[in-house]
Motif scaffolding. Sequence first.
Motif, PDB file in Angstrom:
ATOM      1  N   LEU A 231       3.355   7.419 -16.754  1.00 36.61           N
ATOM      2  CA  LEU A 231       4.007   8.481 -17.518  1.00 36.61           C
ATOM      3  C   LEU A 231       3.559   8.471 -18.971  1.00 36.61           C
ATOM      4  O   LEU A 231       3.235   9.523 -19.544  1.00 36.61           O
ATOM      5  N   GLU A 235       1.512  11.360 -21.034  1.00 41.48           N
ATOM      6  CA  GLU A 235       2.129  11.838 -22.271  1.00 41.48           C
ATOM      7  C   GLU A 235       1.170  11.685 -23.452  1.00 41.48           C
ATOM      8  O   GLU A 235       1.034  12.577 -24.297  1.00 41.48           O
ATOM      9  N   VAL A 280       6.908  15.567 -19.385  1.00 38.26           N
ATOM     10  CA  VAL A 280       6.401  14.784 -18.256  1.00 38.26           C
ATOM     11  C   VAL A 280       7.531  13.985 -17.620  1.00 38.26           C
ATOM     12  O   VAL A 280       8.535  13.648 -18.268  1.00 38.26           O
ATOM     13  N   VAL A 288       2.507  11.820 -11.700  1.00 39.50           N
ATOM     14  CA  VAL A 288       3.339  12.261 -12.819  1.00 39.50           C
ATOM     15  C   VAL A 288       3.417  13.784 -12.783  1.00 39.50           C
ATOM     16  O   VAL A 288       2.382  14.466 -12.728  1.00 39.50           O
ATOM     17  N   VAL A 290       4.276  17.406 -14.531  1.00 42.42           N
ATOM     18  CA  VAL A 290       4.176  17.936 -15.888  1.00 42.42           C
ATOM     19  C   VAL A 290       4.614  19.391 -15.913  1.00 42.42           C
ATOM     20  O   VAL A 290       4.408  20.141 -14.957  1.00 42.42           O
TER      21      VAL A 290
END
Length: 334
Positions: A231, A235, A280, A288, A290
């Motif tokens: 994550l 990010e 996210v 992940v 988004v």
Amino acid sequence: MHRGSWNGVQRRAVQTLVIILAAAVLGACGGSGPSATMGPGAASGTPAEASPVILSLPPTATPTLAATPTATPPTTSLRDVDWRAVLTGDPALEFGAAPSGFPAELGDLYLPDGPGGVYGFPALDEILYGDLDGDGQEDAVIPFHSGGTAGAIGVLVYRATPDGPRLAAAQPSYKMDIRLDGGELVLRTAAYAGWEPNCCPSAWVETRYRLEGDALVPTAEQVGPVQGSELLTVEHFYGLLDAGDYEAAYAFLSPNFQAANPYDAWVSGYANTERVIAYVAQSEPGRVTVNLEVHERDPAGDTRVRYFSGTWYLIFDSERRQWLLDRAEIREVA
């Protein structure tokens, strides 16, 4: 009787006595030949291979054997020593006053700069014991804590000697988990790719050590991802895009993604981008989700906002010790 006649009689008597004694010895030994070497239980005429012949010598003829040099075992187990006294009495260690502001439970012993760069507060209630060099004696592993977010930052290893505990080796590290396994010291430490905040490393490195002489020698190493670091990776990637640092962002893409999307073609897709705001969420390991808010300039010079949603699939690069974005399933949404 003449003296010469007496001597001849004496010689003949002695010779007779020698012959008699020799015959007695031969009779006691059972004669000569193969049967004289037979041991108990051996078949007739077959030498006994597993039964050594033991000779008994008169006490005055017993040789004195030189003692074989052996290591004198320590008289006290390392588990029973006063470690505070050992550490403060060790000339290799110079303890100083603990910095202010640290919790009292860390104690009042503080090593500002020890062997191998080990420093901090000794955790005397967390000492581990095990045979790290295979000599049959337990060694002691003493963790040192930073007192802050770095956690355990080093260990000192002591071995037992007849004169008491002796410092054998030191190993500094950062945010360590420490354990013993199969006669080896196992240190798992935090590993950073360089962009992460201190709280959140991307990976861990687990190294196994054996004690050889006065050194901890690594025998194996394993690298793995820290759970949840995917994550932070995604990010950070979008943070680089938002800052316009496209070259750094491109480095977060996997070799497979880069092969399919050469840099010049990829970066041209952001020619009109002004902002990239990403929301996210970790869905599962290696994935992940988004939601993107992309601000773009249109041909007229006005700004328009577009929205995208989807999933990034990541792979872990053990050499770089971080996750890389490998494949995206992201679509524009209304």
